[in-house]
Design a protein around this motif. Structure first.
Motif, PDB file in Angstrom:
ATOM      1  N   PHE A 184      11.026  -5.590  11.601  1.00 24.76           N
ATOM      2  CA  PHE A 184      10.181  -6.554  10.900  1.00 24.76           C
ATOM      3  C   PHE A 184      10.669  -6.716   9.457  1.00 24.76           C
ATOM      4  N   ILE A 185      10.868  -7.973   9.034  1.00 24.13           N
ATOM      5  CA  ILE A 185      11.299  -8.279   7.664  1.00 24.13           C
ATOM      6  C   ILE A 185      10.300  -9.268   7.052  1.00 24.13           C
ATOM      7  N   HIS A 186       9.658  -8.853   5.981  1.00 25.82           N
ATOM      8  CA  HIS A 186       8.559  -9.608   5.384  1.00 25.82           C
ATOM      9  C   HIS A 186       9.034 -10.769   4.517  1.00 25.82           C
ATOM     10  N   GLY A 187       8.066 -11.570   4.105  1.00 25.16           N
ATOM     11  CA  GLY A 187       8.338 -12.742   3.275  1.00 25.16           C
ATOM     12  C   GLY A 187       8.288 -12.434   1.795  1.00 25.16           C
ATOM     13  N   SER A 188       7.961 -13.472   0.998  1.00 25.32           N
ATOM     14  CA  SER A 188       8.040 -13.360  -0.455  1.00 25.32           C
ATOM     15  C   SER A 188       6.784 -13.940  -1.099  1.00 25.32           C
ATOM     16  N   PRO A 189       5.990 -13.112  -1.797  1.00 24.77           N
ATOM     17  CA  PRO A 189       6.119 -11.663  -1.953  1.00 24.77           C
ATOM     18  C   PRO A 189       5.645 -10.951  -0.702  1.00 24.77           C
ATOM     19  N   GLY A 190       5.755  -9.608  -0.711  1.00 24.14           N
ATOM     20  CA  GLY A 190       5.314  -8.848   0.446  1.00 24.14           C
ATOM     21  C   GLY A 190       5.825  -7.425   0.389  1.00 24.14           C
ATOM     22  N   SER A 191       5.673  -6.714   1.491  1.00 25.42           N
ATOM     23  CA  SER A 191       6.195  -5.357   1.633  1.00 25.42           C
ATOM     24  C   SER A 191       6.201  -5.046   3.118  1.00 25.42           C
ATOM     25  N   TRP A 192       6.681  -3.858   3.475  1.00 27.80           N
ATOM     26  CA  TRP A 192       6.732  -3.496   4.891  1.00 27.80           C
ATOM     27  C   TRP A 192       5.355  -3.581   5.532  1.00 27.80           C
ATOM     28  N   SER A 193       4.292  -3.317   4.740  1.00 28.44           N
ATOM     29  CA  SER A 193       2.947  -3.239   5.300  1.00 28.44           C
ATOM     30  C   SER A 193       2.392  -4.598   5.726  1.00 28.44           C
ATOM     31  N   ALA A 194       3.124  -5.680   5.463  1.00 32.89           N
ATOM     32  CA  ALA A 194       2.717  -6.977   5.997  1.00 32.89           C
ATOM     33  C   ALA A 194       2.588  -6.916   7.516  1.00 32.89           C
ATOM     34  N   PHE A 195       3.324  -6.003   8.145  1.00 30.87           N
ATOM     35  CA  PHE A 195       3.343  -5.897   9.600  1.00 30.87           C
ATOM     36  C   PHE A 195       2.631  -4.640  10.099  1.00 30.87           C
ATOM     37  N   ILE A 196       1.785  -4.048   9.264  1.00 27.94           N
ATOM     38  CA  ILE A 196       1.182  -2.771   9.636  1.00 27.94           C
ATOM     39  C   ILE A 196       0.346  -2.863  10.905  1.00 27.94           C
ATOM     40  N   ASP A 197      -0.302  -3.996  11.154  1.00 28.02           N
ATOM     41  CA  ASP A 197      -1.131  -4.117  12.348  1.00 28.02           C
ATOM     42  C   ASP A 197      -0.306  -4.087  13.626  1.00 28.02           C
ATOM     43  N   ILE A 210      -1.489   6.915  14.927  1.00 24.31           N
ATOM     44  CA  ILE A 210      -0.102   6.478  15.135  1.00 24.31           C
ATOM     45  C   ILE A 210       0.820   7.367  14.306  1.00 24.31           C
ATOM     46  N   ASP A 211       1.853   7.878  14.928  1.00 20.92           N
ATOM     47  CA  ASP A 211       2.796   8.759  14.228  1.00 20.92           C
ATOM     48  C   ASP A 211       3.826   7.914  13.481  1.00 20.92           C
ATOM     49  N   ILE A 212       3.403   7.373  12.343  1.00 15.43           N
ATOM     50  CA  ILE A 212       4.311   6.576  11.526  1.00 15.43           C
ATOM     51  C   ILE A 212       5.070   7.488  10.577  1.00 15.43           C
ATOM     52  N   GLN A 213       6.338   7.180  10.368  1.00 17.28           N
ATOM     53  CA  GLN A 213       7.178   7.962   9.479  1.00 17.28           C
ATOM     54  C   GLN A 213       7.772   7.037   8.414  1.00 17.28           C
ATOM     55  N   ILE A 262       0.857  -1.172   0.000  1.00 14.42           N
ATOM     56  CA  ILE A 262       0.000   0.000   0.000  1.00 14.42           C
ATOM     57  C   ILE A 262       0.896   1.226   0.000  1.00 14.42           C
ATOM     58  N   ASP A 263       0.392   2.328  -0.527  1.00 12.69           N
ATOM     59  CA  ASP A 263       1.244   3.513  -0.554  1.00 12.69           C
ATOM     60  C   ASP A 263       1.261   4.160   0.826  1.00 12.69           C
ATOM     61  N   ASP A 264       2.217   5.057   1.014  1.00 14.06           N
ATOM     62  CA  ASP A 264       2.451   5.622   2.337  1.00 14.06           C
ATOM     63  C   ASP A 264       1.264   6.439   2.835  1.00 14.06           C
ATOM     64  N   SER A 265       0.599   7.159   1.943  1.00 11.25           N
ATOM     65  CA  SER A 265      -0.537   7.972   2.364  1.00 11.25           C
ATOM     66  C   SER A 265      -1.682   7.089   2.852  1.00 11.25           C
ATOM     67  N   GLU A 266      -1.902   5.961   2.179  1.00 15.11           N
ATOM     68  CA  GLU A 266      -2.939   5.032   2.615  1.00 15.11           C
ATOM     69  C   GLU A 266      -2.588   4.424   3.963  1.00 15.11           C
ATOM     70  N   ARG A 289      20.682   0.711  -5.034  1.00 20.08           N
ATOM     71  CA  ARG A 289      19.347   0.293  -4.603  1.00 20.08           C
ATOM     72  C   ARG A 289      18.729   1.313  -3.652  1.00 20.08           C
ATOM     73  N   ASN A 290      17.488   1.705  -3.925  1.00 20.90           N
ATOM     74  CA  ASN A 290      16.723   2.473  -2.950  1.00 20.90           C
ATOM     75  C   ASN A 290      16.099   1.508  -1.956  1.00 20.90           C
ATOM     76  N   MET A 291      16.257   1.817  -0.682  1.00 19.16           N
ATOM     77  CA  MET A 291      15.651   1.007   0.372  1.00 19.16           C
ATOM     78  C   MET A 291      14.622   1.864   1.099  1.00 19.16           C
ATOM     79  N   HIS A 292      13.380   1.363   1.107  1.00 18.21           N
ATOM     80  CA  HIS A 292      12.262   2.106   1.694  1.00 18.21           C
ATOM     81  C   HIS A 292      11.823   1.425   2.976  1.00 18.21           C
ATOM     82  N   TYR A 293      11.376   2.223   3.951  1.00 17.01           N
ATOM     83  CA  TYR A 293      11.001   1.655   5.232  1.00 17.01           C
ATOM     84  C   TYR A 293      10.011   2.574   5.943  1.00 17.01           C
TER      85      TYR A 293
END
Length: 275
Positions: A59-72, A30-33, A18-22, A42-46
């Protein structure tokens, strides 16, 4: 055949990023940055919290995935009251060079470690789910003095458990790639060489000295439960606990987040293993 049908259904049903604004809207108060770091080419986003806590949960996600796998987990008061958190888009996923896989576990460990070097906490706890498991294991191998502990959740770490799946060769063709969602193409590109990567890591397991907890479902059809026994074999001195969850599948971060939170607090409450 059952596995590929399952993966196709998963691709249709799941939104892997999901995009950062969503994300900000989802987390509401929650004050997420968010941050980006260029590591080599390589650009690394977090995504992270900055509550000035002493301990950083990684938190490091699986395959496939993204950081938002752990958003909860970013909403969990039982973590926010004590920890800062960071979740990283692994190379090739999310906004970390989406579509360009990085097959090397050593390079992934290096790239993520460079991100974490920006956060001056001595207490950092690694959590890796699925293919995130061998990534955090490689981080603990290569940077043994930088982490307080590690939690492996349904980790694909045993090379003998990596089977040759016929459909991966199909995806790895021009025609196959055309009909495959990009997330799964990237996933395929890093899973095809995974068995060799895991074999290359075998002599390095003895370098892991930090306390480790393994959480594994007994009904995991993607990463066999035998991976937990492999961890017991390779980590005879640093393995604190193995939690085998009966009748539980691969998706523990979503179905049983409380197990991960409990493991985080167990590791955090233990003695410091820093020299």
């Amino acid at each position: 055949m059952k596995k590929i049908v399952f993966l196709i259904a998963l691709a249709v049903a799941c939104e892997f990023r999901i995009d950062d604004s969503e994300a900000k809207e989802t987390l509401e108060t929650i004050d997420i940055q968010f941050g980006d770091l260029t590591v080599g080419q390589r650009n690394m986003h977090y995504a992270y919290t900055n509550l000035e806590r002493d301990t950083l949960i990684v938190f490091i996600h699986g395959s496939p995935g993204s950081w938002s796998a752990f958003i909860d987990f970013f909403k969990a008061d039982s973590l926010l009251d004590r920890f800062d958190m960071i979740s990283v888009d692994r190379p090739g996923f999310g906004e970390s060079g989406f579509g360009e896989a990085e097959a090397s576990m050593e390079m992934q460990a290096y790239q993520i470690n460079e991100v974490l070097n920006q956060f001056p906490r001595k207490r950092k706890i690694l959590i890796g789910h699925s293919l995130g498991g061998p990534v955090v294991a490689r981080m603990a191998m290569d940077y043994p003095n930088e982490y307080l502990g590690m939690i492996l959740v349904a980790p694909s770490i045993d090379p003998e458990m990596e089977k040759d799946e016929w459909y991966r060769g199909v995806i790895d063709t021009q025609v196959g790639a055309f009909f495959t969602p990009k997330e799964f193409e990237v996933s395929n590109d890093e899973i095809l060489p995974l068995k060799k990567e895991l074999h290359d890591m075998l002599p390095l397991w003895e370098q892991i000295k930090i306390p480790t907890i393994v959480i594994q479902g007994t009904e995991d059809s993607l990463v066999p439960k035998e991976n937990a026994a492999f961890a017991q074999q390779m980590l005879p001195d640093s393995l604190l606990e193995v939690h085998l969850l009966e009748d539980v599948n691969h998706f523990i971060p979503w179905s049983h987040p409380e197990e991960i939170i409990k493991a985080i607090r167990t590791v955090a409450n233990g003695p410091s293993y820093y020299p």
